[in-house]
Scaffold this motif. Structure first.
Motif, PDB file in Angstrom:
ATOM      1  N   GLU A 153      20.176  31.693  23.155  1.00  0.00           N
ATOM      2  CA  GLU A 153      19.294  32.200  22.101  1.00  0.00           C
ATOM      3  C   GLU A 153      18.971  33.648  22.422  1.00  0.00           C
ATOM      4  O   GLU A 153      19.166  34.112  23.544  1.00  0.00           O
ATOM      5  N   LYS A 154      18.456  34.361  21.423  1.00  0.00           N
ATOM      6  CA  LYS A 154      18.044  35.749  21.640  1.00  0.00           C
ATOM      7  C   LYS A 154      16.593  35.885  21.219  1.00  0.00           C
ATOM      8  O   LYS A 154      16.256  36.490  20.221  1.00  0.00           O
ATOM      9  N   LYS A 155      15.753  35.265  22.029  1.00  0.00           N
ATOM     10  CA  LYS A 155      14.310  35.286  21.794  1.00  0.00           C
ATOM     11  C   LYS A 155      13.634  35.954  22.984  1.00  0.00           C
ATOM     12  O   LYS A 155      14.299  36.329  23.965  1.00  0.00           O
ATOM     13  N   VAL A 156      12.323  36.122  22.904  1.00  0.00           N
ATOM     14  CA  VAL A 156      11.586  36.839  23.952  1.00  0.00           C
ATOM     15  C   VAL A 156      11.888  36.321  25.357  1.00  0.00           C
ATOM     16  O   VAL A 156      12.214  37.115  26.261  1.00  0.00           O
ATOM     17  N   PRO A 157      11.823  35.006  25.624  1.00  0.00           N
ATOM     18  CA  PRO A 157      12.109  34.542  26.996  1.00  0.00           C
ATOM     19  C   PRO A 157      13.527  34.876  27.454  1.00  0.00           C
ATOM     20  O   PRO A 157      13.749  35.156  28.641  1.00  0.00           O
ATOM     21  N   ASP A 158      14.475  34.846  26.514  1.00  0.00           N
ATOM     22  CA  ASP A 158      15.866  35.145  26.871  1.00  0.00           C
ATOM     23  C   ASP A 158      16.039  36.605  27.254  1.00  0.00           C
ATOM     24  O   ASP A 158      16.761  36.931  28.209  1.00  0.00           O
ATOM     25  N   TYR A 159      15.368  37.490  26.533  1.00  0.00           N
ATOM     26  CA  TYR A 159      15.457  38.912  26.872  1.00  0.00           C
ATOM     27  C   TYR A 159      14.697  39.229  28.156  1.00  0.00           C
ATOM     28  O   TYR A 159      15.112  40.100  28.927  1.00  0.00           O
ATOM     29  N   LYS A 160      13.599  38.522  28.400  1.00  0.00           N
ATOM     30  CA  LYS A 160      12.896  38.714  29.671  1.00  0.00           C
ATOM     31  C   LYS A 160      13.789  38.317  30.840  1.00  0.00           C
ATOM     32  O   LYS A 160      13.826  38.985  31.882  1.00  0.00           O
ATOM     33  N   LYS A 161      14.524  37.234  30.650  1.00  0.00           N
ATOM     34  CA  LYS A 161      15.453  36.786  31.692  1.00  0.00           C
ATOM     35  C   LYS A 161      16.561  37.817  31.902  1.00  0.00           C
ATOM     36  O   LYS A 161      16.943  38.118  33.039  1.00  0.00           O
ATOM     37  N   LEU A 162      17.059  38.381  30.802  1.00  0.00           N
ATOM     38  CA  LEU A 162      18.101  39.405  30.894  1.00  0.00           C
ATOM     39  C   LEU A 162      17.597  40.626  31.654  1.00  0.00           C
ATOM     40  O   LEU A 162      18.292  41.161  32.530  1.00  0.00           O
ATOM     41  N   ILE A 163      16.401  41.069  31.344  1.00  0.00           N
ATOM     42  CA  ILE A 163      15.819  42.232  32.032  1.00  0.00           C
ATOM     43  C   ILE A 163      15.658  41.944  33.518  1.00  0.00           C
ATOM     44  O   ILE A 163      15.887  42.813  34.372  1.00  0.00           O
ATOM     45  N   GLY A 164      15.290  40.704  33.842  1.00  0.00           N
ATOM     46  CA  GLY A 164      15.198  40.316  35.251  1.00  0.00           C
ATOM     47  C   GLY A 164      16.544  40.399  35.949  1.00  0.00           C
ATOM     48  O   GLY A 164      16.641  40.895  37.082  1.00  0.00           O
TER      49      GLY A 164
END
Length: 231
Positions: A153-164
């Protein structure tokens, strides 16, 4: 420079780098014509969309999940009386989609050539991993990217994980994509930047309300080449 803190630029793949949704629309139309003995084409489109959304939690995004949804939808519309030849034809529709040539959108390679080496470039997309790897490999632009990130998915938690994973601050990420719902609004929510480049066809699932689209914190451009004026 407006994006002076940017270290990583993430590009959506489908309908940002290359044509994709057009092929789904063509397949949907072919599917509706195949089943027009059972329902009106308009009703078939509606039922297929409902089945796709229902199945996202099972199959995720991509052609293979779409194929399974078409088969399920056809069986339901025919009251499980579907001829096996039609099932085979539906599978062929899906396989044809998987074999489509990769049609880069205008300006994509020029932009990647210019930005390559100045920023870390990645692809951040949804879909089937095997299919997205195949498309990127066939596209001829793989050489410009640090890596491919296929997200469920491309939601807030997914992007936070990507940034991590990238080990950067949100302010150091710029996302470029065609979907306000997936490529823009979640990024703004976490403090990253986003550029919206609409594609002429958008899947209904990716639509957002007019109110949601009124944020002033992102740029909307008509062509990917225009990003070079800001980077």
């Amino acid at each position: 420079m407006m994006y002076k803190d940017i270290k990583v630029i993430a590009f959506d793949a489908d309908d940002t780098l290359w044509v994709n949704e057009t092929y789904f629309r063509d397949a949907e139309n072919e599917f509706a014509k195949l089943l027009n003995d059972y329902e009106t084409e308009n009703k078939i489109h509606q039922e297929l969309f409902k089945k796709e959304i229902e199945n996202l939690k099972h199959y995720g995004y991509g052609v293979k999940g779409f194929m399974l949804s078409m088969i399920e939808c056809a069986l339901e519309l025919s009251n499980n009386q579907l001829d096996t030849n039609l099932i085979n034809r539906i599978i062929e529709i899906g396989k044809d989609m998987l074999e489509k040539p990769i049609e880069l959108l205008n300006g994509v390679e020029e932009v990647l050539q210019t930005l390559h080496g100045k920023y870390k470039l990645i692809v951040a997309t949804k879909g089937d991993l095997l299919d997205q790897e195949r498309k990127l490999d066939k596209s001829g632009i793989l050489k410009y990217f640090h890596h491919l990130e296929v997200m469920s998915e491309k939601k807030v938690p997914d992007y936070k994980k990507l940034i991590g994973h990238l080990d950067i601050n949100p302010s150091e990420l710029l996302m470029i994509g065609n979907s306000l719902k997936s490529d823009v609004l979640p990024l703004l929510e976490i403090g990253a930047s986003a550029i919206h480049i609409p594609f002429h066809t958008t899947w209904a699932h990716e639509m957002v309300s007019e109110k949601q689209a009124q944020s002033k914190d992102f740029k909307t451009l008509s062509n990917i080449k225009e990003v070079l004026a800001y980077l």
